[in-house]
Design an enzyme around this catalytic site. Structure first.
Site, short mmCIF file in Angstrom:
data_model
loop_
_atom_site.label_atom_id
_atom_site.label_comp_id
_atom_site.label_asym_id
_atom_site.label_seq_id
_atom_site.Cartn_x
_atom_site.Cartn_y
_atom_site.Cartn_z
N HIS A 115 -1.61 -12.89 -130.12
CA HIS A 115 -2.13 -13.98 -129.31
C HIS A 115 -3.65 -13.93 -129.25
CE1 HIS A 115 -2.33 -10.63 -126.51
NE2 HIS A 115 -3.12 -11.36 -125.73
N ASP A 117 -6.49 -14.58 -126.27
CA ASP A 117 -6.47 -14.60 -124.80
C ASP A 117 -6.80 -15.98 -124.24
OD1 ASP A 117 -5.81 -11.90 -124.41
OD2 ASP A 117 -7.91 -11.28 -124.57
N HIS A 275 -4.76 -10.62 -131.26
CA HIS A 275 -4.50 -9.19 -131.13
C HIS A 275 -3.10 -8.95 -130.61
CE1 HIS A 275 -6.31 -10.51 -127.30
NE2 HIS A 275 -5.58 -9.57 -126.72
N ARG A 290 -9.76 -4.16 -118.71
CA ARG A 290 -10.34 -5.21 -119.57
C ARG A 290 -11.21 -6.15 -118.75
NH1 ARG A 290 -6.15 -9.32 -121.63
NH2 ARG A 290 -6.72 -10.37 -119.69
#
Length: 299
Positions: A115, A117, A275, A290
């Site tokens: 995907h 983000d 990723h 993150r």
């Protein structure tokens, strides 16, 4: 604009003050001899790292003595940080999302899909800075994919077929799928399905990027006389095409794979990559933090 990767220095060479080692022929480089805590406060050092990010699309660093405040400060150099409506963020450091997988996480719950983000947002993420807090002794790698390369190597007849196509991207059909109906509908009301071009242009490199992923549900402008003669052409014809495009991210030649160690960091350009966090480590523990960066509207 010329292909950025084509001018990448050979493995192990030293183009700048940072030691840069490309990890594959198409994506990814490991940086040595640099502190992200310093880069959070040094304009020239940050500019150097940003230039390398545009070239390699994902950068990796190990042994970073990076506090949460440093993490947020460095990521904020790229732009404002964003919260996640499902995962939330650290109360003391807005925009820093904790992605903790431990013994309380059910082993049957899937970790990920390939995907990009936040494509369910009108403005998907520009990128992210991900730090490993705790890693499994083995497993738990992350894979990144160069979607500019994926577009470049599509057959010409496919490029012609998808020119001008647009697709819907949904948080309701992904994160919302496990929620009760009322909660799922409320999530969609906050974040209605976003519409993006199937091929976007990178705003800084001018590269064409294949921009569909696991959040994409369907094309919105496929049902035209040029594409549809009979119903079969639209359903399942359009779905088959979307599945084919999404599947390009699974091609190993476009990928780089990173093994995590505590205090290692990845920085990626979300506009040109996908990723995947590999779920092969349960019952070991994997804890990541993150900082996601607000992006622009794809065109």
């Amino acid at each position: 604009m010329t292909d950025i990767l084509s001018s990448a220095p050979p493995t192990g060479s030293r183009r700048t003050s940072i030691d840069v080692e490309p990890l594959t022929c198409t994506i990814g480089a490991e940086l040595r001899g640099v502190s992200l805590a310093d880069a959070a406060r040094d304009d020239d050092l940050f500019a150097e790292i940003k230039g390398l990010l545009l070239r390699y699309k994902v950068l990796f660093l190990r042994d970073q003595d990076l506090s949460r405040a440093d993490h947020v400060a460095f990521a904020s150099r790229f732009g404002p940080l964003e919260d996640h409506p499902v995962a939330g963020s650290d109360p003391d450091h807005p925009g820093l999302v904790r992605i903790y997988k431990d013994l309380d996480s059910p082993p049957e719950h899937y970790e990920n899909a390939l995907h990009t983000d936040g494509t369910w947002r009108v403005n998907p993420s520009m990128g992210a800075v991900l730090r490993c807090v705790e890693s499994p002794p083995v497993g738990g790698d992350t894979i990144w994919v160069n979607m500019a390369e994926a577009y470049r190597r599509l057959p010409d007849h496919v490029k012609a077929r998808i020119e001008g196509l647009r697709a819907r991207h949904s948080i309701e059909a992904t994160f919302g799928a496990v929620m009760p109906k009322e909660q799922r509908h409320a999530l969609k009301e906050r974040f209605p399905d976003a519409e993006h071009p199937v091929v976007r242009t990178h705003p800084e490199t001018d590269e064409k990027i294949l921009f569909v992923n696991a959040f994409a549900t369907h094309f919105v402008n496929y049902h035209t006389p040029e594409n549809v003669r009979f119903g079969q052409d639209y359903a399942p014809g359009a779905s088959h095409l979307l599945t084919y495009l999404i599947s390009q991210a699974a091609i190993p030649e476009y990928q780089v794979r990173w093994r995590w160690t505590p205090n290692s960091v990845a920085i990626w350009d979300n506009r040109s990559t996908q990723h995947y966090a590999v779920q092969d480590y349960w019952p070991a523990v994997r804890k990541m933090e993150r900082a996601g960066i607000v992006g622009d509207r794809p065109f």
